[in-house]
Write a protein that holds these residues in place. Structure first.
Motif, mmCIF file in Angstrom:
data_model
loop_
_atom_site.group_PDB
_atom_site.id
_atom_site.type_symbol
_atom_site.label_atom_id
_atom_site.label_comp_id
_atom_site.label_asym_id
_atom_site.label_seq_id
_atom_site.Cartn_x
_atom_site.Cartn_y
_atom_site.Cartn_z
ATOM 1 N N THR A 3 0.820 -1.209 0.000
ATOM 2 C CA THR A 3 0.000 0.000 0.000
ATOM 3 C C THR A 3 0.855 1.261 0.000
ATOM 4 O O THR A 3 0.326 2.359 0.092
ATOM 5 N N VAL A 4 2.176 1.101 -0.098
ATOM 6 C CA VAL A 4 3.073 2.243 -0.058
ATOM 7 C C VAL A 4 3.500 2.581 -1.482
ATOM 8 O O VAL A 4 4.002 1.734 -2.211
ATOM 9 N N SER A 5 3.301 3.833 -1.892
ATOM 10 C CA SER A 5 3.658 4.230 -3.247
ATOM 11 C C SER A 5 5.164 4.372 -3.371
ATOM 12 O O SER A 5 5.886 4.564 -2.383
ATOM 13 N N THR A 6 5.651 4.308 -4.603
ATOM 14 C CA THR A 6 7.079 4.506 -4.854
ATOM 15 C C THR A 6 7.505 5.898 -4.425
ATOM 16 O O THR A 6 8.616 6.091 -3.905
ATOM 17 N N VAL A 7 6.645 6.882 -4.629
ATOM 18 C CA VAL A 7 6.964 8.246 -4.220
ATOM 19 C C VAL A 7 7.198 8.311 -2.708
ATOM 20 O O VAL A 7 8.140 8.966 -2.236
ATOM 21 N N GLU A 8 6.379 7.626 -1.953
ATOM 22 C CA GLU A 8 6.550 7.605 -0.499
ATOM 23 C C GLU A 8 7.842 6.892 -0.109
ATOM 24 O O GLU A 8 8.555 7.320 0.810
ATOM 25 N N ARG A 9 8.169 5.812 -0.806
ATOM 26 C CA ARG A 9 9.403 5.079 -0.535
ATOM 27 C C ARG A 9 10.620 5.951 -0.850
ATOM 28 O O ARG A 9 11.615 5.934 -0.111
ATOM 29 N N ILE A 10 10.545 6.700 -1.956
ATOM 30 C CA ILE A 10 11.632 7.613 -2.301
ATOM 31 C C ILE A 10 11.822 8.656 -1.203
ATOM 32 O O ILE A 10 12.949 8.961 -0.788
ATOM 33 N N GLY A 11 10.719 9.186 -0.701
ATOM 34 C CA GLY A 11 10.783 10.177 0.363
ATOM 35 C C GLY A 11 11.459 9.639 1.609
ATOM 36 O O GLY A 11 12.267 10.333 2.251
ATOM 37 N N GLU A 12 11.164 8.395 1.949
ATOM 38 C CA GLU A 12 11.779 7.787 3.125
ATOM 39 C C GLU A 12 13.288 7.627 2.923
ATOM 40 O O GLU A 12 14.082 7.901 3.833
ATOM 41 N N ALA A 13 13.681 7.194 1.721
ATOM 42 C CA ALA A 13 15.103 7.044 1.429
ATOM 43 C C ALA A 13 15.813 8.396 1.438
ATOM 44 O O ALA A 13 16.937 8.530 1.952
ATOM 45 N N LEU A 14 15.162 9.413 0.885
ATOM 46 C CA LEU A 14 15.754 10.756 0.868
ATOM 47 C C LEU A 14 16.005 11.266 2.274
ATOM 48 O O LEU A 14 17.044 11.871 2.555
ATOM 49 N N ARG A 15 15.076 11.022 3.178
ATOM 50 C CA ARG A 15 15.252 11.493 4.545
ATOM 51 C C ARG A 15 16.468 10.832 5.193
ATOM 52 O O ARG A 15 17.207 11.483 5.947
ATOM 53 N N ALA A 16 16.693 9.562 4.884
ATOM 54 C CA ALA A 16 17.847 8.868 5.452
ATOM 55 C C ALA A 16 19.156 9.446 4.915
ATOM 56 O O ALA A 16 20.116 9.644 5.662
ATOM 57 N N VAL A 17 19.202 9.733 3.618
ATOM 58 C CA VAL A 17 20.419 10.302 3.036
ATOM 59 C C VAL A 17 20.623 11.724 3.550
ATOM 60 O O VAL A 17 21.744 12.115 3.915
ATOM 61 N N ARG A 18 19.550 12.505 3.581
ATOM 62 C CA ARG A 18 19.653 13.901 4.017
ATOM 63 C C ARG A 18 20.048 14.014 5.495
ATOM 64 O O ARG A 18 20.594 15.035 5.918
ATOM 65 N N ALA A 19 19.786 12.978 6.272
ATOM 66 C CA ALA A 19 20.222 12.999 7.669
ATOM 67 C C ALA A 19 21.739 12.926 7.781
ATOM 68 O O ALA A 19 22.321 13.336 8.791
ATOM 69 N N ALA A 20 22.379 12.407 6.716
ATOM 70 C CA ALA A 20 23.838 12.276 6.715
ATOM 71 C C ALA A 20 24.536 13.411 5.990
ATOM 72 O O ALA A 20 25.664 13.773 6.332
ATOM 73 N N THR A 21 23.878 13.996 4.966
ATOM 74 C CA THR A 21 24.502 15.048 4.175
ATOM 75 C C THR A 21 23.435 15.830 3.425
ATOM 76 O O THR A 21 22.389 15.287 3.069
ATOM 77 N N ASP A 22 23.728 17.106 3.190
ATOM 78 C CA ASP A 22 22.827 17.916 2.372
ATOM 79 C C ASP A 22 23.372 18.097 0.958
ATOM 80 O O ASP A 22 22.855 18.906 0.181
ATOM 81 N N LEU A 23 24.414 17.347 0.599
ATOM 82 C CA LEU A 23 24.987 17.441 -0.738
ATOM 83 C C LEU A 23 23.969 17.024 -1.792
ATOM 84 O O LEU A 23 23.312 15.986 -1.658
ATOM 85 N N GLU A 24 23.823 17.831 -2.830
ATOM 86 C CA GLU A 24 22.936 17.516 -3.945
ATOM 87 C C GLU A 24 23.788 17.132 -5.157
ATOM 88 O O GLU A 24 24.406 17.996 -5.783
ATOM 89 N N PRO A 25 23.850 15.850 -5.489
ATOM 90 C CA PRO A 25 24.731 15.426 -6.575
ATOM 91 C C PRO A 25 24.271 15.950 -7.932
ATOM 92 O O PRO A 25 23.077 16.053 -8.195
ATOM 93 N N GLU A 26 25.258 16.270 -8.770
ATOM 94 C CA GLU A 26 24.979 16.614 -10.157
ATOM 95 C C GLU A 26 25.030 15.380 -11.040
ATOM 96 O O GLU A 26 24.261 15.243 -11.990
ATOM 97 N N VAL A 27 25.964 14.488 -10.726
ATOM 98 C CA VAL A 27 26.207 13.288 -11.525
ATOM 99 C C VAL A 27 26.126 12.068 -10.619
ATOM 100 O O VAL A 27 26.720 12.050 -9.532
ATOM 101 N N ALA A 28 25.399 11.049 -11.065
ATOM 102 C CA ALA A 28 25.362 9.769 -10.375
ATOM 103 C C ALA A 28 26.190 8.767 -11.173
ATOM 104 O O ALA A 28 26.238 8.817 -12.402
#
Length: 276
Positions: free
Chosen positions: A4-29
């Motif tokens: 029942t969890v959308s991909t958008v919601e899952r992305i948001g959860e992952a983003l919060r975990a990464v943002r807790a460690a760094t605010d760097l916004e990558p240009e290239v992956a």
């Protein structure tokens, strides 16, 4: 949707975990394949997260895939480097395999450099050669976009006429010439694996128009394009897959050949990142 969890919601959860460690916004992956993890060590001021620390990132079960996300700078560009990936043959759904790409796009990356190792079916190419991927064939019998559409993620029917970005590919050609690196160019075909192909299967794949074969990359490229990311694909040929003179292949040899060619791949990726 997964449950029942959308991909958008899952992305948001992952983003919060990464943002807790760094605010760097990558240009290239950058995605590093089998035996190609060394480039991540060249990232400056790295922030390192294990995949187990990022919700939704599936852990790799392949020994040579470190399973770490490294964020920092490379050649003056902000980057996010995946040390290792997961594959369909590990038993993962392609939506899970490609979920990290969606997160990288959501973090800010609009360019993706994807690398892999492959079997070479072109009779004039050799193990250790670098290949610029010009196009691909999907023989995974699946697609990561299958399922109910989520309009926030991208179009229902994304165009794939330019799966690999012409401008980035041009930069790779130019930089390979400048660096004195021989760079082949051809079509990659993705098969499910995990067994390597028979001589008859190599004949079939070659007849279909493929030059190199592997078990990854195509799902990630599909999702990257679905997200609007520009893609550069690079491969290292690790074994010759010529059906009339086919020798047994083993993972130790594949990793050894990849490791020997990795410095040239790293130099080329760094040169392209500096310009991208």
């Amino acid at each position: 949707m997964i449950g029942t969890v959308s991909t958008v919601e899952r992305i948001g959860e992952a983003l919060r975990a990464v943002r807790a460690a760094t605010d760097l916004e990558p240009e290239v992956a950058i995605i590093l394949g089998t035996g190609l993890s060394g480039l991540a060590a060249q990232v400056r001021e790295p922030i390192v997260l294990g995949y187990e620390d990022i919700p939704g990132f599936p852990p790799s079960t392949v020994e040579t895939h470190r399973g770490r996300l490294v964020l920092g700078t490379l050649e003056g560009r902000r980057v996010a480097v995946m040390q290792g990936r997961t594959h369909a043959y590990e038993g993962y759904d392609l939506r899970d395999v490609t979920f990290p790409v969606r997160v990288l796009g959501a973090l800010g990356a609009d360019r993706l450099v994807v690398s892999n190792v492959s079997g070479g079916m072109h009779p004039l190419w050799s193990p250790g050669d670098l290949v610029l991927i010009s196009d691909h064939i999907n023989l995974l019998a699946d697609n990561p976009l299958v399922g109910p559409p989520e309009e926030e993620l991208g179009p229902r029917f994304p165009d794939m006429s330019e799966a690999y970005d012409r401008e980035l590919s041009g930069m790779a050609r130019d930089e390979a010439l400048r660096l004195g690196i021989r760079l082949r160019e051809g079509v990659y075909v993705a098969v499910r694996g995990p067994c390597l192909e028979t001589a008859a299967e190599y004949r079939m794949l070659r007849a279909l128009g493929a030059d190199i074969v592997g078990m990854s990359t195509v799902p990630e490229v599909i999702v990257a394009r679905h997200c609007g990311m520009r893609v550069l694909g690079l491969s290292i040929i690790t074994d010759a897959c010529l059906p009339d003179s086919l020798d047994p292949a083993d993972i130790e040899t594949i990793v050894r050949v990849a490791s020997a060619a990795e410095p040239r791949l790293a130099s080329l990726v760094r040169a392209v990142v500096a310009r991208a």
